[in-house]
Motif scaffolding. Structure first.
Motif, PDB file in Angstrom:
ATOM      1  N   THR A   1       0.677  -1.040   0.066  1.00 23.05           N
ATOM      2  CA  THR A   1       0.084  -0.004   0.117  1.00 23.05           C
ATOM      3  C   THR A   1       0.864   1.356   0.063  1.00 23.05           C
ATOM      4  N   ASP A   2       0.367   2.350  -0.373  1.00 29.06           N
ATOM      5  CA  ASP A   2       1.008   3.558  -0.107  1.00 29.06           C
ATOM      6  C   ASP A   2       0.324   4.452   0.941  1.00 29.06           C
ATOM      7  N   ALA A   3       0.808   5.531   1.177  1.00 31.29           N
ATOM      8  CA  ALA A   3       0.097   6.362   2.289  1.00 31.29           C
ATOM      9  C   ALA A   3      -1.247   6.549   2.231  1.00 31.29           C
ATOM     10  N   SER A   4      -1.508   6.967   1.117  1.00 29.03           N
ATOM     11  CA  SER A   4      -3.020   7.391   0.817  1.00 29.03           C
ATOM     12  C   SER A   4      -3.853   6.149   0.883  1.00 29.03           C
ATOM     13  N   THR A   5      -3.464   5.104   0.592  1.00 30.18           N
ATOM     14  CA  THR A   5      -4.302   3.807   0.741  1.00 30.18           C
ATOM     15  C   THR A   5      -4.432   3.465   2.323  1.00 30.18           C
TER      16      THR A   5
ATOM     17  N   THR B   1      -4.308   5.558   4.687  1.00 35.26           N
ATOM     18  CA  THR B   1      -5.135   6.334   5.379  1.00 35.26           C
ATOM     19  C   THR B   1      -6.855   6.056   5.018  1.00 35.26           C
ATOM     20  N   LEU B   2      -7.141   5.445   3.752  1.00 33.20           N
ATOM     21  CA  LEU B   2      -8.498   4.885   3.499  1.00 33.20           C
ATOM     22  C   LEU B   2      -8.712   3.798   4.395  1.00 33.20           C
TER      23      LEU B   2
END
Length: 164
Positions: free
Chosen positions: A26-30, A32-33
């Protein structure tokens, strides 16, 4: 009014949720979601059973009362102030989730209680119910989820406070 600050060590963890939905990268935005879905599922479970699951710091600001029911299970009370004056530990007693004050003050005095509440280690069935609900929120982001998934509610039923 009660303010809540989530501790970072809440359970189930983001790592456990990612494993549950079989996400490896995952990345940071994923993240967060995913964290949003997980916290929503935790809060939903908390509302359903009537107890705090994720260990968190709380600040209760209210008018003075001799007895105050705190959201629980309460782990510790770190400070109590009445009308701006800090009380010493011998001026209050915590019985379950009810804080009893041994002081007198006018009813319009401000009461501020700083405390920690939550389940330090939730039972596996509570964690499973949360993971099931969080994954339903994640897998159906456009669906209006009006109730807990049936499996989640069944797992949480033994912990539910029905009230009187």
């Amino acid at each position: 009014m009660t303010e809540r600050t989530w501790n970072t060590g809440y359970q189930p963890t983001l790592t456990e949720f990612k494993a549950h939905v079989r996400i490896t990268m995952t990345d940071a935005s994923t993240d967060t979601l995913l964290e949003l879905k997980l916290k929503a599922a935790i809060r939903s479970a908390e509302h359903y059973i009537g107890q705090v699951i994720a260990t968190s710091a709380f600040v209760l600001r209210d008018q003075f009362a001799k007895s105050v029911t705190l959201e629980g299970p309460v782990i510790e009370v770190s400070s109590v102030a009445v009308a701006g004056s800090q009380l010493s530990a011998d001026q209050y007693v915590l019985k379950g989730n009810v804080l009893h004050l041994k002081v007198e003050a006018p009813e319009d005095s401000e009461l501020v209680v700083n405390y920690t509440a939550g389940m330090q280690s939730p039972d596996p069935d509570i964690k499973a119910a949360i993971l099931l609900h969080a994954s339903a929120l994640f897998m159906n982001p456009v669906d209006s989820v009006e109730t807990l998934p049936k499996a989640s509610s069944r797992l949480l039923d033994p912990y539910r406070s029905w009230g009187v």
